[in-house]
Design a protein around this motif. Structure first.
Motif, mmCIF file in Angstrom:
data_model
loop_
_atom_site.group_PDB
_atom_site.id
_atom_site.type_symbol
_atom_site.label_atom_id
_atom_site.label_comp_id
_atom_site.label_asym_id
_atom_site.label_seq_id
_atom_site.Cartn_x
_atom_site.Cartn_y
_atom_site.Cartn_z
ATOM 1 N N ASP A 246 66.539 22.119 -7.988
ATOM 2 C CA ASP A 246 66.243 20.796 -8.597
ATOM 3 C C ASP A 246 66.204 20.841 -10.062
ATOM 4 O O ASP A 246 66.171 19.721 -10.888
ATOM 5 C CB ASP A 246 65.391 19.883 -8.096
ATOM 6 C CG ASP A 246 63.966 20.724 -8.100
ATOM 7 O OD1 ASP A 246 64.053 21.961 -7.991
ATOM 8 O OD2 ASP A 246 62.753 19.971 -7.965
ATOM 9 N N MET A 276 66.320 23.929 -1.938
ATOM 10 C CA MET A 276 65.318 23.060 -1.438
ATOM 11 C C MET A 276 64.919 23.005 0.245
ATOM 12 O O MET A 276 65.692 23.711 0.908
ATOM 13 C CB MET A 276 65.609 21.448 -1.872
ATOM 14 C CG MET A 276 66.012 21.288 -3.167
ATOM 15 S SD MET A 276 64.656 21.594 -4.257
ATOM 16 C CE MET A 276 65.355 23.146 -4.966
ATOM 17 N N THR A 278 63.996 20.528 3.274
ATOM 18 C CA THR A 278 64.019 19.074 3.919
ATOM 19 C C THR A 278 63.081 19.247 4.845
ATOM 20 O O THR A 278 62.594 20.137 5.589
ATOM 21 C CB THR A 278 65.285 18.942 3.955
ATOM 22 O OG1 THR A 278 66.038 19.888 4.809
ATOM 23 C CG2 THR A 278 66.256 18.647 2.705
ATOM 24 N N GLN A 282 65.533 15.134 5.566
ATOM 25 C CA GLN A 282 65.333 14.284 4.331
ATOM 26 C C GLN A 282 64.428 15.220 3.477
ATOM 27 O O GLN A 282 63.876 16.062 3.798
ATOM 28 C CB GLN A 282 64.220 13.158 4.745
ATOM 29 C CG GLN A 282 64.857 12.122 5.751
ATOM 30 C CD GLN A 282 63.969 10.990 6.018
ATOM 31 O OE1 GLN A 282 62.990 11.062 6.561
ATOM 32 N NE2 GLN A 282 64.575 9.455 5.764
ATOM 33 N N LYS A 283 64.801 14.651 2.018
ATOM 34 C CA LYS A 283 63.999 15.230 1.233
ATOM 35 C C LYS A 283 62.449 15.037 1.197
ATOM 36 O O LYS A 283 62.180 13.786 1.591
ATOM 37 C CB LYS A 283 64.563 14.820 -0.227
ATOM 38 C CG LYS A 283 64.037 15.464 -1.497
ATOM 39 C CD LYS A 283 64.432 14.906 -2.818
ATOM 40 C CE LYS A 283 63.722 15.554 -3.844
ATOM 41 N NZ LYS A 283 64.510 14.874 -5.286
ATOM 42 N N MET A 284 61.728 15.907 0.880
ATOM 43 C CA MET A 284 60.251 15.648 1.024
ATOM 44 C C MET A 284 59.928 14.949 -0.038
ATOM 45 O O MET A 284 60.167 14.947 -1.310
ATOM 46 C CB MET A 284 59.573 17.225 0.775
ATOM 47 C CG MET A 284 57.940 16.966 0.855
ATOM 48 S SD MET A 284 57.329 18.516 0.698
ATOM 49 C CE MET A 284 57.824 19.463 1.629
ATOM 50 N N THR A 326 70.091 25.949 2.192
ATOM 51 C CA THR A 326 68.961 24.945 2.586
ATOM 52 C C THR A 326 67.971 25.354 3.935
ATOM 53 O O THR A 326 68.505 25.902 4.792
ATOM 54 C CB THR A 326 69.864 23.549 3.110
ATOM 55 O OG1 THR A 326 70.448 23.593 1.892
ATOM 56 C CG2 THR A 326 68.674 22.417 3.283
ATOM 57 N N ASP A 328 65.493 23.644 6.458
ATOM 58 C CA ASP A 328 65.049 22.302 7.188
ATOM 59 C C ASP A 328 63.853 22.586 8.050
ATOM 60 O O ASP A 328 63.956 23.247 9.243
ATOM 61 C CB ASP A 328 66.061 21.527 7.956
ATOM 62 C CG ASP A 328 65.775 20.134 8.176
ATOM 63 O OD1 ASP A 328 65.337 19.407 7.475
ATOM 64 O OD2 ASP A 328 65.755 19.864 9.370
#
Length: 496
Positions: A246, A276, A278, A282-284, A326, A328
């Protein structure tokens, strides 16, 4: 055998052999936290990712200067040139000094990192302790013609820079796309174009934290601190700059532009970015109600958590995926990580109970011979920690086979297997047991007591006193010890 580390360079978008600028010294800079709230799961991933790199580089024999900054008060947050300073805002609400807020959450961050067994960096500079260096950076950029003053604020001239260099080299963007995507911000009228970013901002009357400068009483833009502090502690050219994906745009893109505008060439050789985390896809984020702090993970107090998860379960969860992939979060995934961690820790404990034989059977000899290099190969391939864990699981499987008297291992192979497993599990992956205290002494005491009790059980069996034999076995089971009879005797382990 000399190990050759290959890493993915975000700048070139290729895997490259790691060749330090000044061997054997390595300079590494990683963007640290903005300390206005409790550390959360998103803070854990970059910290653990670059802790692994730090550990491995040192293991390979490099002298590493690892700089990880603290972003404290006085700055504007992220890509907004006119947003709130969140630490200052919190200080007003709680009627505290901004530095009290910053210090409190810095301490909280350090506590969480220690729990996760993240090694402290070599240097941890604070943005507010390096205002002079940031002003010097701004002056250099101004003198070189890549910035302009507007109402006491200084902005980077992206259009002029882009004519002679490439603004967007790290993210793969071009300036026109950046302009089109830029949000309309309050105060944008001070800029020549929307893509320009603040190097220095004139402080409004209500802004608490401010410093004198040749242009105004104000504060540096967010992007300046890392460029200035990286250059101060690692020099005008250093090896690695890391952070989360990010940060690629705009933060690291702006860092590159600032460095080139100030000194004429790029400052960093390798850019590395972790992906990232998640939560259920979903993004935190606090607005989504899925923002979970590390403290909440450790005590299980968040509504989305089915239980508490230990710091080592969190670390193992993060290491179970490649750093560029990623991750999750789900309760199921963390519970699987708990079981995986327990399996590995049991293997490391069980290896102490193996009695070596005169020679190793073929499968054991082959595993021991290949294990160390297989783990090195995985680490050398852009830090493939999931593969290292898989290799260690193979070793745990072989340990169980040996303890079940279905395989044998020589004293030399046992020493090599123990050394390899401890090296990669503890020293490089940074795992540790969560029980606390002196675990080696505790396990040794357990072993002596259980062996003594099992000797009494063996005597009872020899005397055909089956009632006493069963009573001992049941008592050990109730205490959490699993006892398994084999044709050559019995083996045991302590269950959690």
């Amino acid at each position: 055998m000399e190990q050759r580390l290959i890493i993915y360079n975000t700048l070139t978008r290729t895997k490259q052999r790691f060749e330090p600028i000044h061997t054997p010294n390595v300079g590494m800079y990683v963007c640290g936290p903005t300390v206005y709230g409790d550390p959360h799961l998103g803070h854990a991933r970059p910290a653990i990712t670059f802790d692994i790199l730090f550990r491995y580089l040192k293991h390979l024999g490099y002298k590493v200067r690892y700089v990880r900054n603290i972003t404290d008060v006085g700055h504007l947050e992220h890509d907004s040139d006119d947003g709130d300073d969140k630490i200052q805002k919190k200080a007003r609400l709680e009627q505290l000094e901004p530095m009290e807020i910053a210090q409190y959450y810095t301490n909280r961050y350090h506590e969480a990192m220690a729990a996760l067994n993240v090694l402290p960096p070599s240097i941890e500079p604070h943005a507010t302790g390096h205002i002079i260096e940031q002003e010097q950076l701004v002056s250099q950029i101004l003198n070189n013609g890549y910035a302009y003053e507007s109402n006491g604020s200084i902005y980077f001239d992206t259009a002029k820079y882009n004519k002679e260099h490439h603004y967007g080299i790290l993210s793969g963007r071009n300036l026109e796309d950046v302009k089109d995507a830029s949000r309309q911000l309050e105060g944008v009228g001070e800029k020549h174009n929307q893509a320009d970013f603040a190097l220095w901002k004139k402080a409004q009357p209500e802004h608490i934290m401010r410093w004198p400068s040749p242009w105004s009483d104000g504060f540096p833009g967010w992007h300046c601190e890392c460029t200035a502090m990286g250059r101060k502690y690692l020099g005008s050219h250093f090896d690695i700059h890391g952070g989360g994906m990010d940060l690629i745009f705009p933060h690291h893109e702006c860092e590159i532009a600032q460095a080139v505008a100030a000194q004429g060439d790029q400052m960093v050789k390798y850019w590395m970015h972790n992906n990232m985390i998640t939560i259920n896809g979903q993004k935190m984020g606090k607005s989504l109600g899925n923002f979970i702090t590390l403290e909440e993970f450790f005590n299980g107090s968040h509504k989305l958590l089915e239980q508490a998860y230990s710091p080592m379960a969190i670390r193992f969860f993060i290491l179970s995926a490649h750093y560029r992939g990623t991750v999750d979060f789900s309760n199921e995934a963390l519970q699987a990580s708990e079981k995986g961690l327990e399996r590995l820790m049991n293997g490391l404990a069980d290896i102490k109970r193996i009695q070596p034989s005169k020679s190793s059977d073929e499968s054991t000899a082959n595993l021991v011979k290949a294990l160390r290099q297989k783990c090195y190969d995985a680490m050398n391939d852009d830090l493939q920690t999931p593969t290292v864990i898989s290799n260690l699981f193979d070793a745990c499987r072989q340990i169980n086979i040996i303890l079940d008297h279905k395989g044998t291992i020589s004293a030399d192979d046992l020493q090599e297997l123990t050394s390899t497993m401890r090296l990669f599990a503890f020293d490089i992956l940074g795992l540790k047991e969560d029980k606390g205290g002196n675990n080696d002494a505790r396990e040794e005491a357990y072993g002596k007591v259980v062996d003594m009790v099992l000797a009494l059980r063996a005597k009872a069996k020899a005397e055909k006193d089956w009632a006493t034999s069963d009573q001992i076995r049941n008592a050990l089971s109730d205490a959490g010890f699993e006892v398994k009879d084999t044709k050559d005797g019995c083996v045991w382990k302590l269950n959690k």
